[in-house]
Design an enzyme around this catalytic site. Sequence first.
Site, PDB file in Angstrom:
ATOM      1  CD  GLU A   1      -2.687  46.078 -23.862  1.00  0.00           C
ATOM      2  OE1 GLU A   1      -2.824  45.547 -22.926  1.00  0.00           O
ATOM      3  OE2 GLU A   1      -3.013  47.349 -24.208  1.00  0.00           O
ATOM      4  CE  LYS A  38     -10.108  43.620 -28.870  1.00  0.00           C
ATOM      5  NZ  LYS A  38     -11.249  44.083 -29.688  1.00  0.00           N
TER       6      LYS A  38
END
Length: 344
Positions: free
Chosen positions: A146, A174
Amino acid sequence: MNKIQHIVCHIMINKNILVTGGAGFIGSHFVDSALDKGFNVVVLDALTYAANLNNLKHAQNHKNFHFIQGDISDQKLVSDLLVKHKIMKIFNFAAETHVDNSIYNPEVFITTNIVGTSKLLSSSLNYWQTLENKNDFRFIHVSTDEVFGDLKEGEPAFHESTSYSPNSPYSASKAASDHLVRAWGKTYKLPVITTYCSNNYGSRQHSEKLIPYMIKCALADKPLPIYGSGRNIRDWLYVKDHCRGVLLAGLKGKPGETYCFGGNNQITNLEIVNHICKILDNLKPRSDGDSYSKLISFVKDRPGHDLRYHVNFTKASEELGYKPEQNFEKLLKKTINYYINDLQ
């Protein structure tokens, strides 16, 4: 210590690993895989809502397993664990992961995924600098596809050189943690490896995730809400295949490198929910005889909903020997059976 004893000691120390976030969905499966391969596994987990000690029930009586409840941000705790257990590989699964939660409470994701990773890196660096056998140490950071954003239909799959373009607070946090890992490798020469995976499925996944959520709703005869038109595409990867890839990265991967792991199972959200309904129709039919698919409903799309993910894992196949070996239909049925039994 003679030469043979020294070699044996060296081999045993190289089997000592720390798994952060090991009581979560993917982390617990990784713990099982590592124990099966003969590793001495230390798990550090804060036991937030997405973790569950029951996920580790297969490991708890294993002689090579140790569990510590704690936070990766606790640098004294982490440093003490690394020294006490002579850790030579760190597998970092610790993260907040649910996109919807990140939209409504991004601060938690920033704290865990960014600040937590930075502190874990600092603790690891300080420990690594004290080691005699520095070349054997690895810091393996588990990320997500992602961070690359999304793909249009027909666009080539993500790969290790795809530019970062995160679209949610989760994926942005992230991505930031990935950049920190890279920086610690480049600046301080810490031997780091980053892995990316597509959407995982399997047993023990938290009920907020798509597959277990739909199964839970269906068995409760509740609506099966699908965002938007249901045309969003995901590349589904069986959790044990993913864990095999991460372990290969830790054993065969080169410091500074990144590796992508995918399942080669592109399917729309609507299609996978229909798959779930069809399997449930056979395994646990509704009392009125109707298909579970009659419960499907469409709801307002979530903000920043990525259209499509697909991962090219050629590099991991060629350099690590990785391939997803599981049959999607067979493993989806196995997964559904697990949740049927778990909910009884």
